[in-house]
Design an enzyme around this catalytic site. Structure first.
Site, PDB file in Angstrom:
ATOM      1  N   HIS A 246       1.174 -11.591  47.417  1.00 10.78           N
ATOM      2  CA  HIS A 246       0.285 -11.302  46.282  1.00 10.78           C
ATOM      3  C   HIS A 246      -0.816 -12.343  46.229  1.00 10.78           C
ATOM      4  O   HIS A 246      -0.580 -13.503  46.573  1.00 10.78           O
ATOM      5  CB  HIS A 246       1.070 -11.316  44.953  1.00 10.78           C
ATOM      6  CG  HIS A 246       0.344 -10.649  43.841  1.00 10.78           C
ATOM      7  ND1 HIS A 246      -0.532 -11.335  43.029  1.00 10.78           N
ATOM      8  CD2 HIS A 246       0.329  -9.357  43.427  1.00 10.78           C
ATOM      9  CE1 HIS A 246      -1.052 -10.480  42.160  1.00 10.78           C
ATOM     10  NE2 HIS A 246      -0.546  -9.273  42.371  1.00 10.78           N
ATOM     11  N   GLU A 306       5.262  -3.623  44.109  1.00  5.91           N
ATOM     12  CA  GLU A 306       5.349  -2.339  44.795  1.00  5.91           C
ATOM     13  C   GLU A 306       6.722  -2.057  45.400  1.00  5.91           C
ATOM     14  O   GLU A 306       7.083  -0.904  45.607  1.00  5.91           O
ATOM     15  CB  GLU A 306       4.291  -2.265  45.906  1.00  5.91           C
ATOM     16  CG  GLU A 306       2.866  -2.500  45.432  1.00  5.91           C
ATOM     17  CD  GLU A 306       2.288  -1.338  44.645  1.00  5.91           C
ATOM     18  OE1 GLU A 306       2.980  -0.846  43.738  1.00  5.91           O
ATOM     19  OE2 GLU A 306       1.172  -0.931  44.934  1.00  5.91           O
TER      20      GLU A 306
HETATM   21  N1  ACO Z   1       3.385  -9.299  55.395  1.00  5.31           N
HETATM   22  C1  ACO Z   1       3.047 -10.107  56.414  1.00  5.31           C
HETATM   23  N2  ACO Z   1       2.121 -11.080  56.302  1.00  5.31           N
HETATM   24  C2  ACO Z   1       1.503 -11.226  55.127  1.00  5.31           C
HETATM   25  C3  ACO Z   1       1.818 -10.411  54.021  1.00  5.31           C
HETATM   26  C4  ACO Z   1       2.808  -9.419  54.191  1.00  5.31           C
HETATM   27  N3  ACO Z   1       3.150  -8.604  53.202  1.00  5.31           N
HETATM   28  N4  ACO Z   1       1.043 -10.782  52.986  1.00  5.31           N
HETATM   29  C5  ACO Z   1       0.266 -11.774  53.419  1.00  5.31           C
HETATM   30  N5  ACO Z   1       0.550 -12.036  54.703  1.00  5.31           N
HETATM   31  C6  ACO Z   1      -0.059 -13.066  55.531  1.00  5.31           C
HETATM   32  C7  ACO Z   1      -1.427 -12.634  56.025  1.00  5.31           C
HETATM   33  O1  ACO Z   1      -1.354 -11.944  57.258  1.00  5.31           O
HETATM   34  C8  ACO Z   1      -2.152 -13.943  56.144  1.00  5.31           C
HETATM   35  O2  ACO Z   1      -1.795 -14.572  57.349  1.00  5.31           O
HETATM   36  P1  ACO Z   1      -2.904 -15.367  58.206  1.00  5.31           P
HETATM   37  O3  ACO Z   1      -3.383 -16.458  57.291  1.00  5.31           O
HETATM   38  O4  ACO Z   1      -2.145 -15.839  59.399  1.00  5.31           O
HETATM   39  O5  ACO Z   1      -3.977 -14.371  58.525  1.00  5.31           O
HETATM   40  C9  ACO Z   1      -1.561 -14.775  55.018  1.00  5.31           C
HETATM   41  O6  ACO Z   1      -0.276 -14.222  54.717  1.00  5.31           O
HETATM   42  C10 ACO Z   1      -2.406 -14.715  53.776  1.00  5.31           C
HETATM   43  O7  ACO Z   1      -2.717 -13.360  53.525  1.00  5.31           O
HETATM   44  P2  ACO Z   1      -3.988 -12.896  52.736  1.00  5.31           P
HETATM   45  O8  ACO Z   1      -4.288 -11.498  53.112  1.00  5.31           O
HETATM   46  O9  ACO Z   1      -5.105 -13.897  52.811  1.00  5.31           O
HETATM   47  O10 ACO Z   1      -3.475 -12.979  51.280  1.00  5.31           O
HETATM   48  P3  ACO Z   1      -4.013 -12.150  50.095  1.00  5.31           P
HETATM   49  O11 ACO Z   1      -3.903 -12.999  48.914  1.00  5.31           O
HETATM   50  O12 ACO Z   1      -5.346 -11.568  50.345  1.00  5.31           O
HETATM   51  O13 ACO Z   1      -2.951 -10.964  50.152  1.00  5.31           O
HETATM   52  C11 ACO Z   1      -1.935  -8.933  49.670  1.00  5.31           C
HETATM   53  C12 ACO Z   1      -2.460 -10.265  49.110  1.00  5.31           C
HETATM   54  C13 ACO Z   1      -3.132  -8.094  50.095  1.00  5.31           C
HETATM   55  C14 ACO Z   1      -1.172  -8.224  48.572  1.00  5.31           C
HETATM   56  C15 ACO Z   1      -1.022  -9.175  50.908  1.00  5.31           C
HETATM   57  O14 ACO Z   1       0.049 -10.020  50.549  1.00  5.31           O
HETATM   58  C16 ACO Z   1      -0.520  -7.890  51.539  1.00  5.31           C
HETATM   59  O15 ACO Z   1      -1.223  -7.309  52.353  1.00  5.31           O
HETATM   60  N6  ACO Z   1       0.719  -7.429  51.166  1.00  5.31           N
HETATM   61  C17 ACO Z   1       1.234  -6.194  51.718  1.00  5.31           C
HETATM   62  C18 ACO Z   1       0.668  -4.990  50.993  1.00  5.31           C
HETATM   63  C19 ACO Z   1       1.184  -4.896  49.561  1.00  5.31           C
HETATM   64  O16 ACO Z   1       2.341  -5.115  49.279  1.00  5.31           O
HETATM   65  N7  ACO Z   1       0.264  -4.510  48.657  1.00  5.31           N
HETATM   66  C20 ACO Z   1       0.563  -4.399  47.229  1.00  5.31           C
HETATM   67  C21 ACO Z   1       0.080  -5.612  46.506  1.00  5.31           C
HETATM   68  S1  ACO Z   1       0.562  -5.617  44.791  1.00  5.31           S
HETATM   69  C22 ACO Z   1      -0.671  -4.795  43.998  1.00  5.31           C
HETATM   70  O17 ACO Z   1      -1.818  -4.857  44.335  1.00  5.31           O
HETATM   71  C23 ACO Z   1      -0.339  -3.930  42.862  1.00  5.31           C
END
Ligand code: ACO
Length: 365
Positions: A246, A306
């Site tokens: 998140h 989620e």
């Molecule tokens: N699985 C694997 N790796 C992840 C995940 C995940 N669920 N979430 C983050 N990471 C990793 C990213 O790949 C990134 O790695 P890197 O730095 O090596 O590139 C690092 O953690 C940071 O990720 P960001 O995308 O910069 O973090 P952000 O704050 O933008 O992400 C997000 C938030 C988009 C929710 C992300 O955690 C994600 O994609 N989760 C999976 C999808 C999901 O569950 N979406 C629902 C979100 S809840 C809502 O909106 C209601």
């Protein structure tokens, strides 16, 4: 980081506060624990909209007006044609919502609250060549949503579980879809335009599009023993694990536990609804958290809303391709309140960008 606007405060709001370090969500002065499972969708809609419409009636009258709004928007289901049937549920629901007139008044807001609730069952039925079922304005909002799916009045436990879900996701600070709704509202385009912006932002898998894929992941994993190798293989392919991570929470999303609690409550009332899902989900959750700790030791990635959304909505009997539409049924309340707050007390949102492209040739020479 510029790209994701992390840490940037872009609005003042009286609506909700998200504490990412403490794992706490406050909605208009109430903790999530005080609201989820204890209030109906109509009550939380009243709570969020209070102060933003001069003619907002008391909660009981608001519930009656929302029932009437469901009946009004149902007329638009005649626009479901062969082209609309080729769209996914969220796109079809958005297309029908786009037929509603723009405005800034309470009637427009109530039609927008009613729209995903009425259009989602209608487009799901249309995909199976079934006629839409007209709403019953006298029923509670969630009971009517479930009745419009199959014509049967749902058990109180199922309706209550859907209430708990819609209340839990009703508002959540300046998330991507709420920000989009506020930007559009700030141009004074109207509430329909703001809600359409919200739906469009919600649809993506990084925001509200994740719970359907969570079910697909649980189905693909199948057994608790398969969880760790399956998840590791997904991470090795560079995939993100849906339902984890998140932008704001660095601890477990408090909504995950609210929804797990609602799932358990439904399960106690109707045990037949759990086909072993909770045990599998808990095993997958534990394995995912461990795999993410190993893969990203510097980044705290925890369970988000989620993951248990998927479990709860499946148990309520909603098809997984419609989960994002159901999210929109709850979050429209927040979008409307934020849009009104922006119009009443905000200004046009117009940030700047830093130009990093080439200089005009004449200047470079
Ligand atoms: N699985 C694997 N790796 C992840 C995940 C995940 N669920 N979430 C983050 N990471 C990793 C990213 O790949 C990134 O790695 P890197 O730095 O090596 O590139 C690092 O953690 C940071 O990720 P960001 O995308 O910069 O973090 P952000 O704050 O933008 O992400 C997000 C938030 C988009 C929710 C992300 O955690 C994600 O994609 N989760 C999976 C999808 C999901 O569950 N979406 C629902 C979100 S809840 C809502 O909106 C209601």
């Amino acid at each position: 980081m510029i790209g994701g606007l992390e840490g940037v405060v872009a609005a003042e709001t009286v609506l909700s506060a998200v504490d990412g370090e403490g794992g706490r969500l406050v909605i208009r002065g109430h903790t999530l624990g005080e609201l989820a499972g204890r209030t109906s969708f109509e009550q939380v809609a009243h709570l969020l909209l209070e102060g933003f419409f001069d003619d907002l009636p008391d909660p009981e009258a608001l519930a009656r007006r929302l029932g009437a709004a469901r009946a009004q928007v149902f007329a638009h289901t005649t626009a479901i044609d062969e082209t609309l049937k080729t769209l996914g549920p969220i796109e079809a629901m958005r297309a029908l919502t786009a037929r509603l007139a723009d405005g800034d008044d309470l009637d427009t807001a109530l039609r927008l609250l009613a729209a995903p609730a009425v259009f989602t069952p209608a487009v799901l039925r249309a995909a199976r060549s079934l006629a839409p079922i007209a709403p019953d304005p006298a029923l509670g909002h969630t009971a009517d949503i479930l009745r419009m799916l199959d014509g049967r009045i749902p058990s109180p436990a199922r309706a209550a579980a859907l209430d708990a879900y819609l209340v839990t996701v009703s508002d959540h600070g300046l998330n991507a879809s709420t920000f989009a709704a506020r930007v559009v509202a700030s141009t004074q385009a109207g509430l329909t335009s703001a809600v359409l912006a919200g739906i469009s932002a919600l649809k993506g898998p990084l925001h509200g599009g994740a719970p359907g894929p969570v079910i697909e992941m649980l189905d693909a994993i199948g057994t608790p023993e398969n969880a760790a190798p399956w998840l590791q293989a997904a991470l090795d392919r560079g995939e993100r694990l849906m339902g984890f991570g998140h932008r704001v929470y660095r601890v477990r999303d408090p909504r995950a536990d609210a929804l797990k609690g609602a799932y358990r409550t439904l399960n106690v009332a109707e045990p037949a609804r759990d086909p072993g899902r909770l045990a599998l989900a808990e095993a997958v959750e534990a394995a995912a958290l461990e795999a993410l700790r190993q893969a990203k030791p510097d980044r705290r990635l925890e369970t988000n809303v989620e993951f248990y959304t998927a479990l709860l909505l499946e148990a309520v009997g909603l098809p997984h391709e419609a989960f994002t539409c159901v999210f929109a049924m709850g979050r429209t309340t927040g979008w409307l309140a934020h849009a009104r707050e922006q119009v009443l007390s905000g200004r046009l949102i117009r940030p700047q960008s830093a130009y990093v492209g080439p200089a005009p040739e004449a200047e470079a020479a």
